[in-house]
Enzyme design. Structure first.
Site, PDB file in Angstrom:
ATOM      1  CB  THR A   6      -3.811  49.802  30.766  1.00 27.64           C
ATOM      2  OG1 THR A   6      -5.031  50.277  30.169  1.00 27.64           O
ATOM      3  CG2 THR A   6      -2.682  50.752  30.415  1.00 27.64           C
TER       4      THR A   6
ATOM      5  CD  GLU B 103       8.692  47.387  30.535  1.00 32.51           C
ATOM      6  OE1 GLU B 103       9.882  47.017  30.603  1.00 32.51           O
ATOM      7  OE2 GLU B 103       8.071  47.874  31.481  1.00 32.51           O
TER       8      GLU B 103
ATOM      9  N   GLY C 154      13.643  48.341  31.629  1.00 27.89           N
ATOM     10  CA  GLY C 154      12.745  49.442  31.330  1.00 27.89           C
ATOM     11  C   GLY C 154      12.824  50.500  32.405  1.00 27.89           C
TER      12      GLY C 154
ATOM     13  CG  HIS D 148      -5.116  50.711  26.503  1.00 29.66           C
ATOM     14  ND1 HIS D 148      -5.240  49.782  27.508  1.00 29.66           N
ATOM     15  CD2 HIS D 148      -5.626  50.117  25.399  1.00 29.66           C
ATOM     16  CE1 HIS D 148      -5.801  48.687  27.034  1.00 29.66           C
ATOM     17  NE2 HIS D 148      -6.054  48.875  25.754  1.00 29.66           N
TER      18      HIS D 148
ATOM     19  NE  ARG E 238      14.057  46.992  27.591  1.00 26.78           N
ATOM     20  CZ  ARG E 238      13.307  46.500  28.580  1.00 26.78           C
ATOM     21  NH1 ARG E 238      12.103  46.990  28.805  1.00 26.78           N
ATOM     22  NH2 ARG E 238      13.760  45.523  29.340  1.00 26.78           N
TER      23      ARG E 238
END
Length: 130
Positions: free
Chosen positions: A33, A41, A60, A67, A111
């Site tokens: 993950t 990202e 970020g 997931h 972000r």
């Protein structure tokens, strides 16, 4: 100027180095993950990097990641992202990650646009904090 609709893409091959076992997020030899998070990202920051003013970048600040399926060593995973909202310096993205068989993750990622020198100076100042 940044506007919603900008799209980005990134991909990686699952190797022993980006498995849950290797990254310490589990015991299995499947895509970790944390590796999925890094892929998301990467796709997001790269999608807008060319649109930013000189000397600025993005960092970020949040990631809501689901997931949903494992991907074994040897497969390639691809991330498709889209900038969905721009509010001053805050950028919001949606992302989907696929392997050769199915969708394996989806996310919302935020972000912020920063002045690179100022941000780096702020981080470095922590080394001298008493």
């Amino acid at each position: 100027m940044l506007e919603p609709g900008i799209q980005g893409h990134a991909a990686l091959r699952v190797t022993t180095e980006n498995t849950a076992r290797a990254l310490g997020s589990g015991e299995l030899d499947v895509l970790a993950t944390p590796a999925v998070a890094a892929l998301i990202e990467k796709a997001c920051w790269k999608s807008v990097a060319g649109e930013l003013d000189m000397g600025t970048g993005t960092v970020g600040t949040s990631l809501s990641l689901v997931h949903t399926a494992p991907t074994p060593i040897g497969m390639v995973v691809r991330c498709d992202c889209e900038l969905t909202a721009v509010a001053d310096r805050r950028l919001t993205f949606t992302a989907r990650v696929y392997d050769d068989v199915s969708e394996v993750a989806h996310a919302t990622h935020e972000r912020y646009i920063v002045d690179n020198d100022r941000f780096t100076h702020k981080a470095s100042a922590k080394l001298n904090a008493d």
